[in-house]
Design an enzyme around this catalytic site. Structure first.
Site, short mmCIF file in Angstrom:
data_model
loop_
_atom_site.label_atom_id
_atom_site.label_comp_id
_atom_site.label_asym_id
_atom_site.label_seq_id
_atom_site.Cartn_x
_atom_site.Cartn_y
_atom_site.Cartn_z
N ARG A 13 0.84 -1.22 0.00
CA ARG A 13 0.00 0.00 0.00
C ARG A 13 0.86 1.26 0.00
NH1 ARG A 13 -2.04 0.61 6.21
NH2 ARG A 13 -0.56 -0.82 7.15
N SER A 40 -4.66 4.71 5.96
CA SER A 40 -4.51 3.28 5.63
C SER A 40 -4.10 3.08 4.18
CB SER A 40 -5.82 2.54 5.90
OG SER A 40 -6.13 2.55 7.27
N GLU A 61 -19.00 4.54 0.19
CA GLU A 61 -18.23 4.02 -0.96
C GLU A 61 -19.03 4.07 -2.26
OE1 GLU A 61 -18.66 2.42 1.95
OE2 GLU A 61 -16.67 2.49 2.86
N HIS A 112 -5.53 -3.81 1.69
CA HIS A 112 -6.00 -4.75 2.71
C HIS A 112 -6.77 -5.93 2.11
CE1 HIS A 112 -4.80 -1.32 5.05
NE2 HIS A 112 -5.14 -1.85 6.19
N ASP A 120 -8.38 -7.92 11.98
CA ASP A 120 -9.76 -7.43 11.83
C ASP A 120 -10.74 -8.55 11.48
OD1 ASP A 120 -9.28 -4.86 12.54
OD2 ASP A 120 -9.29 -4.04 10.51
#
Lengths: 317, 281
Positions: A13, A40, A61, A112, A120
């Site tokens: 990332r 993130s 989103e 992710h 998570d």
């Protein structure tokens, strides 16, 4: 056997973030949208450098995808950023109608992905996104393996006209591809020459495939490792050339075996060159909480799993 | 610019086009299309500033996005009669190999259409994106979008409504076709939405109402007012009160003709109520 050096673990990332930062400076039409995950997704630097071209949409989103589609009308090149789960499954119909069917030049950038998101748990660990995206007509699907390749891919997709799904991840993983290397969409990268077995891997599994190839080399087995960063359009010829030589193949991906790279490879082989294939992938399951290494081990996504698959496929030749 | 009589004549012709298009293929959505005929005619002939020809990027001109794509018949008729493509092409509506798909799309390259719509609730986000791009391009034109009232039941709208106000997207005019009908019945029966005006205002929009949404003069006046409200830090919502099926007596005030085509006899009755003003396609 050609070997590769890890120049230091880095997250993919951050490669995306570095690529986006560079694009901010070099391409005034690039805009970035984020759904409350700026840190993130490593989009902070782009945001700081170009606040007028950064659009924080909040936790929304669907709206983000629609706004991105609209921004292409007027010549902008929108890069959307959120987790892979919220980049695909949550907004499938928005991508299907407003982006893919409408042929909009939107870059859906998804971090992710897969089980390596870690603690998570399964709500956030999408293992179906490659399948969802590759089924959309006209969608380019890319899954990068390390920091350098992710940065290169980010730069490359800005020059490509059309919708793109760029998939990367959270954990720090070996960085071993060339710095500032050229990224050719749809062109597989042969990492090692081999004659006994072909291993095609994508994303985080590429380094694991190289580790497996090293171990195989010590046992006298010659493995050809191919980095398939572009799952669609797939480099059919690279796969066929290699399997014509080795006669068998292992596919490796951090994704469900249903709908992933393995199935795309199986389609190529079935049509043109039937050969034994083994799948290193998750087995139609959700993930769970744990460390990335624990999850890769438990779900059979590391070099040990690739070695086992190679042993199996060699016996089927 | 056409006068009121010319706009009304065109509206009558558009109604004939709508009826004939859906009748020919025994499918399509006449009810909402008829209800919005005056609006589309006025929008394309009077309200919007558009350039000659069609360019996808639409720089230096006003843009329109149809979110409730099922009313494609009125959209296609008005686009054709505004010069975007040959009027004869209306003959191909919903047929194989046509650019006039059941729901509008860019996929076949139909001039005038900039986004696919049909799956509801997505158009306002797209319009916001186009409006943001105009701001980045220092393009001082307006983006218009049209939505059904039932369509507001889709949650994405409320993400978009929240965003547009928060980000001061004040070059956007979103029109809600307030006909009170949806497929399963009246909006009040299917899912009561309360006051749409209050909801938009609570989200931070400027709202105006056009009580006579099937009256060309009322639309011109209302939309002119809406234009004066742009550029003031708030997105603008126009609540356009229309009658579904307007202009064809047996189709009016009911949801029954949302997605049903008239038979031969019904077509003749409908056409008899709308004289051929500009020539059928």
């Amino acid at each position: 056997m050609k070997t590769y050096t890890n120049t230091g673990n880095k997250d993919t990332r951050s490669g995306f973030g570095a690529g986006l930062t560079e694009l901010g400076k070099t391409n005034g039409n690039v805009v970035a949208l984020c759904a409350d995950l700026t840190g993130s997704l490593k989009m902070d630097e782009f945001k700081a450098n170009h606040p007028e071209r950064f659009f924080q949409v909040g936790i929304a989103e669907a709206n983000m995808i629609g706004i991105a589609a609209g921004m292409t009308i007027g010549g902008k090149i929108p890069f959307t950023g959120t987790f892979a789960n919220f980049s695909t499954g949550r907004v499938y119909d928005q991508i299907r109608q407003s982006v893919a069917y409408s042929d909009k030049n939107v870059k859906i950038c998804a971090s992710h992905a897969g089980v390596t998101l870690g603690e998570d748990g399964a709500t956030h660990q999408i293992l179906e996104d490659i399948g969802l995206m590759k089924m959309l007509p006209g969608m380019t699907v890319i899954n990068t393996c390390d920091y350098n390749q992710t940065k290169a891919a980010t730069l490359a997709i800005a020059k490509h006209h059309g919708p793109v799904y760029l998939r990367f991840g959270r954990p720090k993983v070996p960085n071993f591809t060339p710095e500032n290397g050229e990224f050719k969409i749809g062109k597989a990268v042969k990492l090692t020459e081999g004659s006994d077995v072909t291993i095609v891997a994508t994303g985080h599994l590429v380094w694991e495939a190289l580790e497996a190839a090293k171990a195989l080399h010590e046992k006298g087995i010659s493995a050809e490792v191919i980095n398939i960063h572009t799952i669609k359009p797939l480099d059919d010829q690279a796969i066929l050339d290699s399997v014509s030589k080795t006669g068998c193949i292992v596919t490796a991906e951090e994704h469900n075996y249903l709908g992933g790279l393995g199935e795309s490879v199986a389609r190529v082989l079935a049509q043109h060159h039937p050969a034994p294939q083994e799948f290193v992938a998750t087995n139609d399951t959700f993930g769970e909480s744990g460390t990335p290494a624990q999850l890769m081990e438990k779900y059979g996504l590391n070099s040990d799993a690739i070695l086992k698959a190679v042993n199996t496929v060699l016996k089927r030749k | 610019m056409p006068n009121i009589q010319q706009l009304e004549d065109l509206t009558t012709q558009v109604r004939r086009d709508i009826l004939r298009m859906v009748h020919k293929v025994n499918s399509g959505h006449p009810g909402g299309s008829l209800g919005c005929a005056e609006f589309f005619v006025t929008l394309y002939q009077d309200i919007m500033e558009t350039n000659e020809g069609f360019d996808m990027d639409g720089k230096g001109e006003d843009l329109f996005f149809l979110s409730n794509g099922h009313i494609s018949p009125v959209y296609y008729s008005v686009l054709a009669r505004s010069g975007y493509f040959p009027v004869d092409e209306l003959n191909t509506f919903r047929l194989i190999d046509s650019r006039l798909q059941g729901h509008p799309t860019t996929h076949e390259g139909l001039p005038g259409v900039r986004i696919a719509s049909g799956s509801l609730g997505q158009g306002m986000s797209v319009a916001i994106g186009a409006a943001e791009a105009k701001k980045l391009n220092n393009d001082n034109h307006i983006v218009y979008s049209l939505h059904g009232d039932g369509e507001l039941q889709e949650g994405q709208n409320w993400e978009a409504i929240m965003y547009a106000a928060a980000r001061k997207v004040d070059n956007l005019i979103s029109i809600i076709d307030l006909n009170g009908q949806q497929i399963d019945g009246s909006t009040d029966n299917v899912l009561p939405m309360g006051s749409i005006k209050n909801k938009f205002e609570a989200f931070g929009w400027t709202v105006i109402e056009i009580e006579e949404g099937n009256n060309v003069e009322a639309i011109i006046k209302g939309m002119a007012e809406a234009k004066t409200l742009t550029g003031k830090g708030k997105p603008v919502c126009v609540l356009l009160k229309t009658v579904m099926g307007n202009g064809v007596d047996f189709m009016m005030h009911t949801h029954a003709w949302h997605g049903k085509a008239p038979n031969d006899e019904q077509l003749e009755i409908g056409l008899a109520q709308n004289a051929e003003t500009l020539g059928d396609y």
